[in-house]
Motif scaffolding. Sequence first.
Motif, PDB file in Angstrom:
ATOM      1  N   GLU A  60      42.124   3.120  -4.702  1.00  0.00           N
ATOM      2  CA  GLU A  60      41.364   3.594  -5.867  1.00  0.00           C
ATOM      3  C   GLU A  60      41.695   2.793  -7.124  1.00  0.00           C
ATOM      4  N   ARG A  61      42.954   2.382  -7.255  1.00  0.00           N
ATOM      5  CA  ARG A  61      43.412   1.780  -8.504  1.00  0.00           C
ATOM      6  C   ARG A  61      43.411   0.263  -8.501  1.00  0.00           C
TER       7      ARG A  61
ATOM      8  N   ARG B 210      38.191  -3.794  -9.471  1.00  0.00           N
ATOM      9  CA  ARG B 210      39.597  -3.395  -9.407  1.00  0.00           C
ATOM     10  C   ARG B 210      40.499  -4.617  -9.516  1.00  0.00           C
TER      11      ARG B 210
ATOM     12  N   GLY C 193      48.558   3.461  -5.193  1.00  0.00           N
ATOM     13  CA  GLY C 193      47.162   3.133  -5.426  1.00  0.00           C
ATOM     14  C   GLY C 193      46.261   4.330  -5.621  1.00  0.00           C
ATOM     15  N   GLY C 194      46.847   5.527  -5.760  1.00  0.00           N
ATOM     16  CA  GLY C 194      46.055   6.740  -5.924  1.00  0.00           C
ATOM     17  C   GLY C 194      45.790   7.382  -4.584  1.00  0.00           C
TER      18      GLY C 194
END
Length: 289
Positions: free
Chosen positions: A34-35, A63, A138-139
């Motif tokens: 996600e990040r 990203r 990374g979420g």
Amino acid sequence: MNPSVELCSYPELDDRIVIVRAGDEVDAVFVRTERFNVLIDTLGTPELCLTALDLLEEQMKVRPLIVINSHMDWDHFWGNAAIAGRAPIIAHAAALDRLRDPSAREVLRDKASQDSRFRNVDLIGPDITFTGSMTLNGGDLTLELIHTPGHTPDHIAVWIPELRICLAVDAVEYPVPEVWSKSADDLRLIRSSLERIRDLYARLIIPAHGRTYSPSAVDENLAYFQALADRVGSLSESQLADPQLASSSGLRLEDFVPIPDGMPSDVVAFYRNCHKTNLGATVQAHLEN
């Protein structure tokens, strides 16, 4: 000539993970979180790495990119020049020692003299190093960077606990892994690293060579080293001193593991050399006990 680069997957592999395959040379891995995006290894030349980045462009979106160098072997990090200044590069602290060693440039000179594709390679090291372990959050996915020495002193594997996937790189190989030297200490390290990976109880284990994803590869690697130790333990002193030991019946590579059908002859030769080093380390460990 550079090998062709393609994006691959395996059955049951989450679509956030992509295998970046440079022919028969090596596999890198791309992970989308996600990040941020993560690229584990940059292949053997900047041109190969740029090709991989082009193929991955649609998946990368906006990203930021983080690069992990699993270890300082040429096929895993010589593509760093394509990344330098564009993304942070992370490696274990021991990678700096290897990069500073004169042998690193000797390998580059030798390969560049044999193949023109390596003549534009610059040895670019990591921007960030760590000791022990390091975690990237990374979420949706966590990437745990685990020091797994033995194949090389700086080697790291990547564990993704949410998916129970271990990106083992060269700590696990098919048909056999390679110990760093004929030292008994390095043999102990690689066996310890294999045991650590085994004890993760991963659903999938993905090495950089061998095109396998089965967790059974770890048990097979450990069984190979145990079989080596058992057979070496049964030898006499005169047999242990034989310089042709690795070619003796019962101690050849194929006496321990099946050689995969269709494996290129140069790759088979590589694994025979791995086996010879592994056998030498096993003999040394036996003599020290």
